[in-house]
Design a protein around this motif. Structure first.
Motif, PDB file in Angstrom:
ATOM      1  N   TRP A  33      -4.499   9.995  -1.271  1.00 41.56           N
ATOM      2  CA  TRP A  33      -4.724   8.642  -1.241  1.00 41.56           C
ATOM      3  C   TRP A  33      -4.258   7.475  -2.393  1.00 41.56           C
ATOM      4  O   TRP A  33      -3.262   6.170  -1.879  1.00 41.56           O
ATOM      5  CB  TRP A  33      -5.815   8.190   0.050  1.00 41.56           C
ATOM      6  CG  TRP A  33      -5.388   6.764   1.042  1.00 41.56           C
ATOM      7  CD1 TRP A  33      -6.167   5.715  -0.363  1.00 41.56           C
ATOM      8  CD2 TRP A  33      -4.451   6.507   1.777  1.00 41.56           C
ATOM      9  NE1 TRP A  33      -6.564   4.819   1.141  1.00 41.56           N
ATOM     10  CE2 TRP A  33      -4.992   4.571   1.782  1.00 41.56           C
ATOM     11  CE3 TRP A  33      -3.892   7.070   3.125  1.00 41.56           C
ATOM     12  CZ2 TRP A  33      -4.779   4.442   2.712  1.00 41.56           C
ATOM     13  CZ3 TRP A  33      -3.536   6.501   3.511  1.00 41.56           C
ATOM     14  CH2 TRP A  33      -3.639   5.098   4.214  1.00 41.56           C
ATOM     15  N   ASN A  34      -4.855   7.011  -2.902  1.00 40.37           N
ATOM     16  CA  ASN A  34      -5.552   6.270  -3.801  1.00 40.37           C
ATOM     17  C   ASN A  34      -4.119   5.787  -4.836  1.00 40.37           C
ATOM     18  O   ASN A  34      -3.990   4.863  -4.815  1.00 40.37           O
ATOM     19  CB  ASN A  34      -6.719   6.816  -4.853  1.00 40.37           C
ATOM     20  CG  ASN A  34      -7.976   6.303  -3.700  1.00 40.37           C
ATOM     21  OD1 ASN A  34      -7.910   6.048  -2.436  1.00 40.37           O
ATOM     22  ND2 ASN A  34      -9.001   6.491  -4.265  1.00 40.37           N
ATOM     23  N   ALA A  35      -3.253   6.907  -5.435  1.00 42.68           N
ATOM     24  CA  ALA A  35      -2.429   7.087  -5.857  1.00 42.68           C
ATOM     25  C   ALA A  35      -0.973   6.635  -4.694  1.00 42.68           C
ATOM     26  O   ALA A  35      -0.078   6.123  -5.612  1.00 42.68           O
ATOM     27  CB  ALA A  35      -1.934   8.696  -6.497  1.00 42.68           C
ATOM     28  N   HIS A  36      -1.242   6.693  -3.154  1.00 50.42           N
ATOM     29  CA  HIS A  36      -0.027   6.423  -2.595  1.00 50.42           C
ATOM     30  C   HIS A  36      -0.619   5.400  -1.812  1.00 50.42           C
ATOM     31  O   HIS A  36       0.968   5.577  -0.723  1.00 50.42           O
ATOM     32  CB  HIS A  36       0.987   7.851  -2.462  1.00 50.42           C
ATOM     33  CG  HIS A  36       0.930   8.887  -3.240  1.00 50.42           C
ATOM     34  ND1 HIS A  36       0.573  10.072  -4.273  1.00 50.42           N
ATOM     35  CD2 HIS A  36       2.602   8.887  -4.157  1.00 50.42           C
ATOM     36  CE1 HIS A  36       0.760  10.214  -5.048  1.00 50.42           C
ATOM     37  NE2 HIS A  36       1.890  10.006  -4.795  1.00 50.42           N
ATOM     38  N   ALA A  37      -0.864   5.004  -1.211  1.00 56.27           N
ATOM     39  CA  ALA A  37      -1.414   4.241  -0.322  1.00 56.27           C
ATOM     40  C   ALA A  37      -2.516   2.897  -0.290  1.00 56.27           C
ATOM     41  O   ALA A  37      -2.878   2.786  -1.811  1.00 56.27           O
ATOM     42  CB  ALA A  37      -1.460   5.307   0.978  1.00 56.27           C
ATOM     43  N   THR A  38      -2.556   2.410   0.453  1.00 52.53           N
ATOM     44  CA  THR A  38      -3.603   1.197   0.199  1.00 52.53           C
ATOM     45  C   THR A  38      -4.488   0.842   1.348  1.00 52.53           C
ATOM     46  O   THR A  38      -3.712   0.931   2.726  1.00 52.53           O
ATOM     47  CB  THR A  38      -2.814  -0.339  -0.288  1.00 52.53           C
ATOM     48  OG1 THR A  38      -3.692  -1.118   0.003  1.00 52.53           O
ATOM     49  CG2 THR A  38      -2.313  -0.953   1.488  1.00 52.53           C
ATOM     50  N   PRO A  39      -5.762   0.534   1.456  1.00 51.06           N
ATOM     51  CA  PRO A  39      -7.036   0.669   0.101  1.00 51.06           C
ATOM     52  C   PRO A  39      -6.614   1.638   0.119  1.00 51.06           C
ATOM     53  O   PRO A  39      -7.210   2.149   0.119  1.00 51.06           O
ATOM     54  CB  PRO A  39      -7.406  -0.713   0.645  1.00 51.06           C
ATOM     55  CG  PRO A  39      -7.427  -0.653   1.430  1.00 51.06           C
ATOM     56  CD  PRO A  39      -6.490   0.040   2.530  1.00 51.06           C
ATOM     57  N   PRO A  40      -7.592   1.576  -1.279  1.00 55.12           N
ATOM     58  CA  PRO A  40      -8.212   2.087  -2.314  1.00 55.12           C
ATOM     59  C   PRO A  40      -9.416   3.156  -1.426  1.00 55.12           C
ATOM     60  O   PRO A  40      -9.653   2.046  -0.790  1.00 55.12           O
ATOM     61  CB  PRO A  40      -8.072   2.328  -3.851  1.00 55.12           C
ATOM     62  CG  PRO A  40      -8.213   0.916  -3.979  1.00 55.12           C
ATOM     63  CD  PRO A  40      -7.221   0.249  -2.095  1.00 55.12           C
ATOM     64  N   ILE A  93       4.919   1.132   1.958  1.00 58.04           N
ATOM     65  CA  ILE A  93       3.462   1.462   1.138  1.00 58.04           C
ATOM     66  C   ILE A  93       2.709   2.028   2.334  1.00 58.04           C
ATOM     67  O   ILE A  93       2.952   0.845   3.168  1.00 58.04           O
ATOM     68  CB  ILE A  93       2.832   0.770   0.383  1.00 58.04           C
ATOM     69  CG1 ILE A  93       1.558   1.126   0.079  1.00 58.04           C
ATOM     70  CG2 ILE A  93       2.451  -0.753   0.160  1.00 58.04           C
ATOM     71  CD1 ILE A  93       1.203   0.662  -1.968  1.00 58.04           C
ATOM     72  N   ALA A  94       2.435   2.744   2.531  1.00 56.92           N
ATOM     73  CA  ALA A  94       1.350   3.462   3.424  1.00 56.92           C
ATOM     74  C   ALA A  94       0.102   1.938   3.908  1.00 56.92           C
ATOM     75  O   ALA A  94      -0.344   2.687   2.402  1.00 56.92           O
ATOM     76  CB  ALA A  94       0.770   4.721   3.715  1.00 56.92           C
ATOM     77  N   HIS A  95      -0.169   2.187   5.019  1.00 60.54           N
ATOM     78  CA  HIS A  95      -1.376   1.500   5.348  1.00 60.54           C
ATOM     79  C   HIS A  95      -2.608   1.772   6.198  1.00 60.54           C
ATOM     80  O   HIS A  95      -2.188   2.274   6.858  1.00 60.54           O
ATOM     81  CB  HIS A  95      -1.688  -0.011   5.406  1.00 60.54           C
ATOM     82  CG  HIS A  95      -2.611  -1.118   5.020  1.00 60.54           C
ATOM     83  ND1 HIS A  95      -3.324  -1.042   6.259  1.00 60.54           N
ATOM     84  CD2 HIS A  95      -2.940  -2.277   4.295  1.00 60.54           C
ATOM     85  CE1 HIS A  95      -4.413  -2.054   5.743  1.00 60.54           C
ATOM     86  NE2 HIS A  95      -3.579  -2.415   4.073  1.00 60.54           N
TER      87      HIS A  95
END
Length: 263
Positions: free
Chosen positions: A209-216, A13-15
């Motif tokens: 971003w919020n659907a595919h990465a972290t943190p929101p 998961i992207a960070h």
């Protein structure tokens, strides 16, 4: 990249720290970070300029505070991955005796912390593994290196946008600034969705971003950003695009920047 990858590091998961590193042209990122970074760029073509403008803002602010304001202590919260002209390098270039504490809780940043722990012989550089949501823990750890009875520059660049609750974000800032004396400074950057800075591009990009990465992440308008600086004396030119803080000819980006002094 360090072969001894921390068990907390997710490579699926992207960070933010790694995607930001990718946008800045770094190599400390994974394929998932590059894929998400490219998709965000397709939604917000100027995001790379935002990353570079934020980094340039850091350099101008630290140079000003060290050279003109005489600050010798810096608390850099949300450090991110090391790149060119990190806070200690800029500060100690001006004043070799400067003391810097970096704070981050991203495990991949921790694996690279040794790159930040260089220092001039006269100064000190330290790294604290702590969460911005726990300012008291940050202050306890920082007190081992910084004298909190003397002015401190608190740097929070692109970090409060990961504290989604506005009241909590303001409480974090208050806790930090209440712990440092008169003559201390707060430097902030924060993405905005305000249309006058082109911030509408942030809306779709942040949803992706919020659907595919972290943190929101969240954007804030000028009024929400300004509340972080309540009780501080704003340095000129006040609240502006971070690209234009003491660089008036620069092209604006959808990211506020400001520096306040505690009276």
């Amino acid at each position: 990249m360090n072969d001894r990858t921390d068990a907390r590091i997710r490579t699926d998961i992207a960070h933010n720290a790694r995607v930001w590193n990718y946008w800045l042209g770094g190599k400390d990122n994974y394929p998932v970070d590059r894929a998400v970074g490219d998709q965000v760029t397709s939604l917000h073509p100027g995001i790379g300029e935002v990353a570079r403008a934020d980094r340039a803002f850091l350099g101008r602010v630290v140079t000003h505070l060290a050279a003109e304001a005489g600050v010798r202590q810096f608390l850099d919260i949300g450090t991110g991955l090391p790149t060119a002209d990190n806070t200690h390098e800029v500060a100690q270039r001006v004043a070799p005796e400067s003391r810097i504490v970096y704070v981050d809780n991203d495990p991949i940043v921790l694996t690279h912390a040794r790159a930040l722990l260089t220092s001039s012989p006269e100064g000190v550089t330290e790294y604290v593994d702590a969460d911005a949501h726990d300012p008291e823990a940050i202050l306890r750890a920082a007190a081992g290196t910084l004298d909190l009875e003397r002015p401190v520059a608190v740097l929070m660049l692109g970090i409060l946008n990961f504290v989604l609750d506005g009241d909590e974000a303001r409480s974090i800032v208050r806790t930090l600034m209440n712990a440092v004396p008169s003559g201390s400074y707060l430097a902030l950057t924060h993405p905005t969705d305000d249309a006058d800075l082109g911030g509408e591009a942030n809306v779709a990009a942040m949803e992706f971003w919020n659907a595919h990465a972290t943190p929101p992440i969240t954007a804030r308008g000028r009024a929400g950003f300004a509340r972080f600086l309540d009780g501080l004396d704003l340095l000129e030119p006040g609240i502006v695009s971070c690209a234009r803080w003491r660089a008036p000819e620069a092209t604006e980006v959808a990211q506020f920047g400001a520096v306040g002094r505690k009276p």
